[in-house]
Design an enzyme around this catalytic site. Structure first.
Site, PDB file in Angstrom:
ATOM      1  N   HIS A 170      41.233  14.238  43.873  1.00  0.00           N
ATOM      2  CA  HIS A 170      40.813  13.243  43.490  1.00  0.00           C
ATOM      3  C   HIS A 170      41.277  12.312  44.568  1.00  0.00           C
ATOM      4  O   HIS A 170      42.107  12.522  45.476  1.00  0.00           O
ATOM      5  CB  HIS A 170      41.433  12.504  42.240  1.00  0.00           C
ATOM      6  N   CYS A 200      36.877  10.858  45.697  1.00  0.00           N
ATOM      7  CA  CYS A 200      36.005   9.627  45.868  1.00  0.00           C
ATOM      8  C   CYS A 200      36.678   8.731  46.764  1.00  0.00           C
ATOM      9  O   CYS A 200      37.868   8.973  47.217  1.00  0.00           O
ATOM     10  CB  CYS A 200      36.294   8.921  44.399  1.00  0.00           C
TER      11      CYS A 200
END
Length: 358
Positions: free
Chosen positions: A73, A114
């Protein structure tokens, strides 16, 4: 791999009906040893800095090529490890140090997360380093292949595509530029980015990665390749919980799952409210901040991110780690403030003030 929620202990797959990709793979760092500090120390060959017994590090020199693939992430200027955070500042400084110390001839980095583009906006273009990311600095990356039995997503759009390309092509005759063009054509959700030395894109991929056997290439090309269940990684925790609620037949367990989903929704609202309140202290609305990541002070952003994490909530703790999926989507606010020239000390002061009120 042996996590209690895995219905197939000892097996990890990265595509529907795929082979076990964990068996037989060397694992030099696992569990609590997987930290940003150990990663950077191992990368530059600093055995003394690794917090692990008998560590294995990269003992590279000026004639070596290095290929790095990172997937987890992320947010603006940050990439997460299982229990801590790698900051863009530290990663870029390590790469610069390795270049000065003649630790490689060429380096290629692939990053899936991301906002992964924000990790390389300050990567110099004269170090023979080339980075490819799953998403631009301002966007989410996308998970894919939801597995009903495992109740999770098996891969992501970026990784599934670049790995399929590797398996289907003769890498002696394909360059990194060829592969990037393929990613640009095939990715429909996020937008892959590239940074650093663009001349590196002309090198054959096989200079960095072993070529795929012809048998595997033929089998891969014969298979139908289609990405399914493309989902923003910011929404993944909610989607998994919603699936579990729909399929749970036990009343008590279903109610517990509903409470967990509601708690996550409330946490999302709290984090969004906190970030909105912080941005308003500077006369901005959350959505009004323009982004110019090239102007970021990465050292300042690291200080702000660490303070935000410690003051508002601790996303490194297991019980609140899921909240990082939410918080990371708002880290661009701090990146933008840093890019606008707001001092880190002033941002930290406002974060402290807002957190006390809430």
């Amino acid at each position: 791999m042996y996590y209690h929620a895995n219905p197939y202990p000892g097996t990890i797959i990265n595509k529907p009906n795929g082979l076990n990709v964990y068996a037989g793979v060397p694992k030099d760092y696992t569990g609590e040893d997987v930290t940003p500090e150990n990663f950077l120390a191992a990368l530059k060959g600093d055995r003394r800095a690794v917090k692990k017994k008998n560590p294995k590090v990269i003992t590279s020199g000026g004639n070596d090529t290095i290929f790095i693939y990172l997937a987890d992430h992320g947010g603006s200027g940050i990439f997460t490890f299982p229990n801590s955070t790698l900051h863009a500042h530290d990663f870029i400084e390590t790469i610069k140090e390795m270049a000065r110390d003649n630790k490689f001839s060429k380096m290629v980095i692939y990053m899936e997360s991301c906002h992964s583009g924000s990790m390389f906006t300050k990567l110099p273009n004269d170090l023979h380093v080339y980075a490819v990311t799953a998403a631009r600095a301002d966007e989410s990356s996308y998970a894919c292949y939801f597995d009903i039995k495992r109740e999770t997503f098996l891969s992501d759009e970026f990784s599934a595509l670049w790995m399929c390309y590797m398996e289907a092509n003769d890498l002696d005759n394909k360059t990194f530029r060829d592969q990037f063009s393929y990613l640009q054509e095939e990715m429909t959700k996020s937008h892959s980015g590239r940074f650093g030395d663009m001349k590196m894109g002309e090198h054959p991929i096989s200079e960095f990665v072993n070529n795929t056997p012809r048998r595997v290439r033929d089998e891969t090309r014969a298979q139908r390749f289609a990405l399914t269940h493309l989902t923003s990684n910011h929404e993944v925790p909610f989607k998994i919980l919603e699936h579990r609620i729909r399929t749970e037949t036990h009343t008590g367990r279903r109610q517990r799952l509903k409470r967990k989903h509601e708690a996550l929704r409330q946490a999302k609202a709290q984090i969004e409210g906190t970030v909105e309140a912080i941005s308003q202290q500077f006369g901005f609305k959350h959505d009004d901040l323009d982004e110019d990541y090239c102007k970021m002070d990465l050292r300042a952003l690291k200080s702000v991110a660490e303070h935000f994490k410690a003051t508002c909530f601790d996303w490194d703790k297991e019980e609140s780690f899921t909240h990082f999926h939410i918080a990371s989507s708002h880290m661009h606010v701090f990146a933008c403030l840093c890019a606008h020239g707001v001092a880190a000390e002033r941002i930290i002061e406002v974060i402290t003030k807002v957190s006390r009120k809430r």
